[in-house]
Motif scaffolding. Sequence first.
Motif, mmCIF file in Angstrom:
data_model
loop_
_atom_site.group_PDB
_atom_site.id
_atom_site.type_symbol
_atom_site.label_atom_id
_atom_site.label_comp_id
_atom_site.label_asym_id
_atom_site.label_seq_id
_atom_site.Cartn_x
_atom_site.Cartn_y
_atom_site.Cartn_z
ATOM 1 N N ARG A 244 36.233 35.159 33.029
ATOM 2 C CA ARG A 244 35.598 36.159 33.390
ATOM 3 C C ARG A 244 35.977 37.188 34.193
ATOM 4 O O ARG A 244 35.213 38.186 34.326
ATOM 5 N N SER B 193 32.789 37.372 39.791
ATOM 6 C CA SER B 193 32.108 38.388 40.618
ATOM 7 C C SER B 193 33.607 39.359 41.513
ATOM 8 O O SER B 193 33.185 41.149 41.538
ATOM 9 N N ASP C 261 41.601 31.938 39.650
ATOM 10 C CA ASP C 261 40.369 32.136 40.475
ATOM 11 C C ASP C 261 39.722 31.598 41.711
ATOM 12 O O ASP C 261 38.801 30.938 41.630
ATOM 13 N N LEU C 262 40.421 31.921 42.656
ATOM 14 C CA LEU C 262 40.564 31.150 43.953
ATOM 15 C C LEU C 262 40.194 29.681 44.007
ATOM 16 O O LEU C 262 40.602 29.103 45.390
ATOM 17 N N ASP C 263 39.924 29.034 43.090
ATOM 18 C CA ASP C 263 39.924 27.645 43.506
ATOM 19 C C ASP C 263 41.951 27.421 42.917
ATOM 20 O O ASP C 263 42.288 26.383 43.844
ATOM 21 N N ARG D 115 44.872 38.087 29.263
ATOM 22 C CA ARG D 115 44.847 38.183 28.198
ATOM 23 C C ARG D 115 45.348 38.756 27.109
ATOM 24 O O ARG D 115 46.420 38.949 26.241
ATOM 25 N N ASP E 245 49.395 38.823 25.289
ATOM 26 C CA ASP E 245 49.078 38.564 23.547
ATOM 27 C C ASP E 245 50.026 39.776 23.208
ATOM 28 O O ASP E 245 50.663 39.938 22.538
ATOM 29 N N ASP F 27 30.867 18.991 36.142
ATOM 30 C CA ASP F 27 30.468 19.979 37.584
ATOM 31 C C ASP F 27 29.520 19.512 38.014
ATOM 32 O O ASP F 27 29.150 19.824 39.407
ATOM 33 N N ALA F 28 28.357 18.874 37.450
ATOM 34 C CA ALA F 28 27.071 18.592 38.318
ATOM 35 C C ALA F 28 27.814 16.777 39.051
ATOM 36 O O ALA F 28 26.767 17.548 40.380
ATOM 37 N N ARG G 225 42.202 24.426 45.731
ATOM 38 C CA ARG G 225 41.175 23.860 46.982
ATOM 39 C C ARG G 225 41.377 22.974 46.408
ATOM 40 O O ARG G 225 41.186 21.732 45.604
#
Lengths: 363, 218
Positions: free
Chosen positions: A24, A27, A49-51, A73, A77, A148-149, A233
Amino acid sequence: MKFRCERDVLVDALGAAGRAVANRGGSLPVLSGVRLEVAGDTLSLTGSDLDLTIGVEATVAGDGDGVTVLPSRIASDVARSLDAGSVSVATEGDEAHISSGRFESSIRVLPADEFPRLGAPAGEAVTLASGDFAAALRQVVPAASADDARPILTGVLMTPESGGLRLVATDSYRLAVRDLPGTSVLREGQSVLVPSRALRELERLLAGAEEVTLRLGERDATFEIASVRLTTRLIEGEFPNYRGLIPSSYPNRLTVGREPLIDAVRRVKLMAREATPVRLSMNGDGLELVAITQDVGQAHEQLDAKYEGAELTVAFNPEYLLDGIEVTPGDEITLETVDHQKPAVVRSVEGSEFLYLLMPVRV
Amino acid sequence: MRLVIAHCSVQYTGRLSAQLPPATRLVMVKADGCVAVHADGGAYKPLNWMNAPNRLVEADGVWIVTNPKGEILTITMEEVISDTAWEMGPDPGLQKDGVEAHLQALLAAHCDQHLGLRLVRREYPTDIGPVDLLCKGPDGVTIAVEVKRRGDIDGVEQLGRYLEFLNRDPLLRPVRGMLVAQSVRPQARVLATDRGIRWIEVDYDLLRGAESRDLRLF
């Protein structure tokens, strides 16, 4: 910025870089795009995605240097929708024009100056044969957690072991350990935790490649495969002490054909619905697999197997059991057990480089 | 988002053939091109739908939606009762308040055990919104705790705003911040550390003492 290339070149490059693009944008909306930079006849694409960051280089017919960021995207396409042949990409103001044959489209670009500057890879370069490394990833990465938890468990531990490299992953229900003897990547005492998501992407990139170059920085790891560079990372934190979970000996040992066991588990698990486990009953006559789901039905299958130990029935999550057996090499495997509540170990009869520890399910 | 309420029939051809006979239905056309046909019942699943990318052609009471897989959704509009469109803007994503609220309640109940802090007040009111937990540290300093299911940059920013506000109160200052989440994103960790905000990851299952049928290695 302007360049021309074959459609497949553009599709492959956008596809590879796009794998790292944030869904998405979060930020930083510009991260929903792929950065394109043309310098001479070299096109460099970067998605991040920075990671996770994936950079790709491709040779094109450059007709003007420059930088732009295309929405990943839609650009992908559009490129995929084109017929094979030459494609031209040119930017003008805040639009990029993609044309091929009689097709022409313009796409609103994202602000290139907002795309984060990503540093050059740090650390000493170590080159590995990609075949063994890809096989090791295929064996270990599925055991990493997707939750992710517990972020530590979403990583794969890379640690030195007896002069080689060891990969370890666990989601707390199973643990996969693979040794790559003779592969010296890390200093003694140095361990890193690499996100499994990045290693899944790496596994895709390694298909067909001959070698991979690895650089380990303090906070990130970079893998270079031909013209593609993947940077991730590292996960900070301490990996669980997995060594203490692997007993040195087991009282019960089942030896069974790998393929027949895979086929039997696949058949029997069709009746293991709604998180129902598959039960393995082991005795001197061999192995019986049973699955019973209330209001659905039951299935059982007898398999020829060699068993040493006390008669025992132990239940496993069939998916986790299959995951382990499928990636264990060789024609025959062993399943070593203590009792119906302690972890069992799957190994190959032919070698000791891979180990899969699996927790039973309480029934 | 375009919302059309119409008396319509729908024909789908693709992996199989399916037909919805004439009835009054809601047809949703989303900004990304997804088309969904809903009945007046059921919580989430449309009667028929086509995921983006799609091509929608409208002509004389007939909508034809096609996609690259060769699937076709034909919507025959017998009577259009309402046809409205709204610009909805970007979606911030799903916030699972139930889990977040429960996490906050569990932390409030065992603040000393899990955070090493003494709870002063849950949902401490400020003019810019309530602070999840206001606590005192072992050294007597006030700590504002922001509880998130997933700690990201927005959570750090939010806590930063609370801290700025709380530190104007001479009875409370100095106030420090703590971000508590099931997982804290790497960027959020960097930003929090940079702003002097502590971050802690907690295990939701452990907090609620959940007992699972599943046996774990650790």
